[in-house]
Scaffold this active site. Structure first.
Site, mmCIF file in Angstrom:
data_model
loop_
_atom_site.group_PDB
_atom_site.id
_atom_site.type_symbol
_atom_site.label_atom_id
_atom_site.label_comp_id
_atom_site.label_asym_id
_atom_site.label_seq_id
_atom_site.Cartn_x
_atom_site.Cartn_y
_atom_site.Cartn_z
ATOM 1 N N ILE A 32 40.466 -93.411 99.798
ATOM 2 C CA ILE A 32 40.362 -93.865 101.193
ATOM 3 C C ILE A 32 41.268 -95.078 101.424
ATOM 4 O O ILE A 32 41.909 -95.206 102.460
ATOM 5 C CB ILE A 32 38.884 -94.185 101.537
ATOM 6 C CG1 ILE A 32 38.074 -92.879 101.623
ATOM 7 C CG2 ILE A 32 38.769 -94.978 102.838
ATOM 8 C CD1 ILE A 32 36.570 -93.066 101.679
ATOM 9 N N GLU A 42 25.215 -96.636 76.557
ATOM 10 C CA GLU A 42 23.778 -96.317 76.548
ATOM 11 C C GLU A 42 23.526 -94.798 76.627
ATOM 12 O O GLU A 42 22.603 -94.331 77.290
ATOM 13 C CB GLU A 42 23.039 -97.099 77.642
ATOM 14 C CG GLU A 42 23.252 -98.598 77.441
ATOM 15 C CD GLU A 42 22.118 -99.480 77.865
ATOM 16 O OE1 GLU A 42 20.981 -98.985 77.941
ATOM 17 O OE2 GLU A 42 22.364 -100.664 78.088
ATOM 18 N N GLY A 43 24.385 -94.066 75.939
ATOM 19 C CA GLY A 43 24.279 -92.612 75.894
ATOM 20 C C GLY A 43 25.254 -92.004 76.875
ATOM 21 O O GLY A 43 25.081 -92.115 78.092
#
Ligand code: CAA
Length: 370
Positions: free
Chosen positions: A328, A354-355
């Site tokens: 944009i 965190e995964g």
């Protein structure tokens, strides 16, 4: 009240400085100190240990506001609360809680969580750091990677294999290690794509002696502590994604109203307007998933699936929003003149730490098929 005070803090302390901290890769010390003064570093610590005694839902609302203006400060606070204060509150004995939680809640100590290693990221239980039993304690040896807050942390929760002969994942202990203990060294600082003001370092442990009383729980159930902790941490990272996502949306709305092309504001073109509509809808969906997971955790209910769903959806939605926000803004969005350039870089890590996204899918699908 939490939202108002976090928003006031974020607009006053983070908004004017976040771009500079990012450019200079400067750890936001003053911002963290002021977060402590506002009570944010003890938000979820029980009142008996000097905290505010509030829940994950409150933390989620606070973290969205902080991350709206500075994702580096956001991850610093999230890791401290969800990966350090929470496991101590939930799993440690009375003596450990009394010794450390008040100092963490006041901000005297910043916390760090040491799970990943050079050879074990997604396969966290494959860690090589060893804890050898000696009289009165344990001796830790190994290397930890990607440790958020390491350069400024006063307390580290370190996961280590306590008995290599026991089955993988049932042979790990969780140890509380203080900064300054002999053999603990904070190593090289990572130079990162995003969240550049946050601290991420490698750590070496060479014969670090940890007393018996600094073990959280028993010597073999540390991996369960680590995974239960990550249920809460993933809600924290989902909240971070909400903050970055909202930043992308708010800046894009403003730009779409101001930027004129073909004789009118670009927001009047459907190509732009529909992007904004999708970004806003995704943001609400991500927030509802995240707050559901937080509320479940506050009720003491199982929330592994919900926390993973929240992180999976919120982090991906945030990355879509960041992509659209730069689009944009066009050429302007590709420069440091506009903050969306930083949001785009900051968003990326929410799908990794965190995964990673694939691990969230693994956690969710395993529970579906069980
Ligand atoms: N809570 C408590 N216990 C849990 C649990 C949970 N959410 N999930 C699983 N467990 C238990 C299991 O029941 C099992 O117990 P038993 O042996 O008694 O049956 C034990 O924990 C081991 O579980 P798994 O067998 O499922 O373990 P696994 O080796 O297959 O691994 C995994 C599962 C989901 C892949 C896990 O390794 C994982 O989440 N990996 C990703 C690692 C990760 O997220 N790292 C983040 C690093 S920290 C970070 O990024 C912080 C930062 O800097 C911002």
């Amino acid at each position: 009240m939490i939202r108002d005070s976090a928003r006031e803090y974020a607009e006053r302390v983070l908004k004017p400085n976040a771009a500079r901290w990012d450019r200079e890769e400067k750890f936001p010390e003053e911002a963290v100190a002021e977060a402590a003064e506002n009570g944010f570093l003890g938000l979820t610590v029980p009142e008996a240990y000097g905290g505010a005694g509030l829940g994950n839902l409150h933390a989620c609302i606070m973290l969205e506001e902080v991350n709206r203006w500075c994702a580096s400060t956001g991850v610093t606070v999230s890791v401290h609360l969800s990966l350090v204060c929470a496991p101590l509150s939930r799993h440690a004995g009375e003596e450990l809680k009394a010794r450390y939680l008040p100092r963490l809640a006041s901000g005297e100590l910043l916390g760090a969580y040491c799970l990943s290693e050079p050879h074990s990221g997604s396969d966290a239980a494959a860690m090589r750091t060893r804890a050898r039993k000696v009289s009165g304690g344990w001796v830790l040896n190994g290397t930890k990677s990607w440790i958020t807050n390491a350069s400024h942390a006063g307390l580290f929760i370190v996961y280590a294999v306590t008995d290599p002969d026991r089955p993988k994942g049932r042979n790990i202990g969780a140890f509380v290690v203080e900064r300054g203990w002999k053999g603990l060294e904070v190593g090289k600082k990572e130079e990162k794509l995003g969240i550049r003001a946050s601290s991420t370092c490698e750590m070496q442990l060479a014969d670090v002696l940890v007393p018996d009383e600094n073990l959280i729980g028993d010597p073999y159930s540390g991996f369960k502590v680590a995974l239960d902790t990550l249920d809460g941490g993933r809600i924290g990272i989902a909240s971070q994604a909400l903050g970055i996502h909202r930043a992308c949306l708010e800046d894009s709305i403003l730009y779409a109203q101001q930027r004129q092309q073909f004789g009118r504001p670009i927001g009047e073109f459907q190509a732009i307007a529909w992007k904004l509509a999708d970004m806003a809808t995704d943001l609400d969906a991500a927030r509802l998933l995240t707050q559901r997971a937080a509320a479940l955790r506050d009720q003491g209910a199982a929330c592994t699936r919900e926390a993973s769903m929240a992180k999976l959806f919120a982090s991906r939605a945030c990355n879509r929003a960041a992509q659209d926000a730069v689009q944009i803004h066009g050429g302007a969005g590709y420069t440091q003149e506009f903050a969306v350039e930083r949001y785009y870089r900051d968003a990326r890590v929410t799908e990794i730490y965190e995964g990673a996204t694939d691990i969230q899918r693994l956690v969710i699908s395993r529970l579906l098929l069980k």
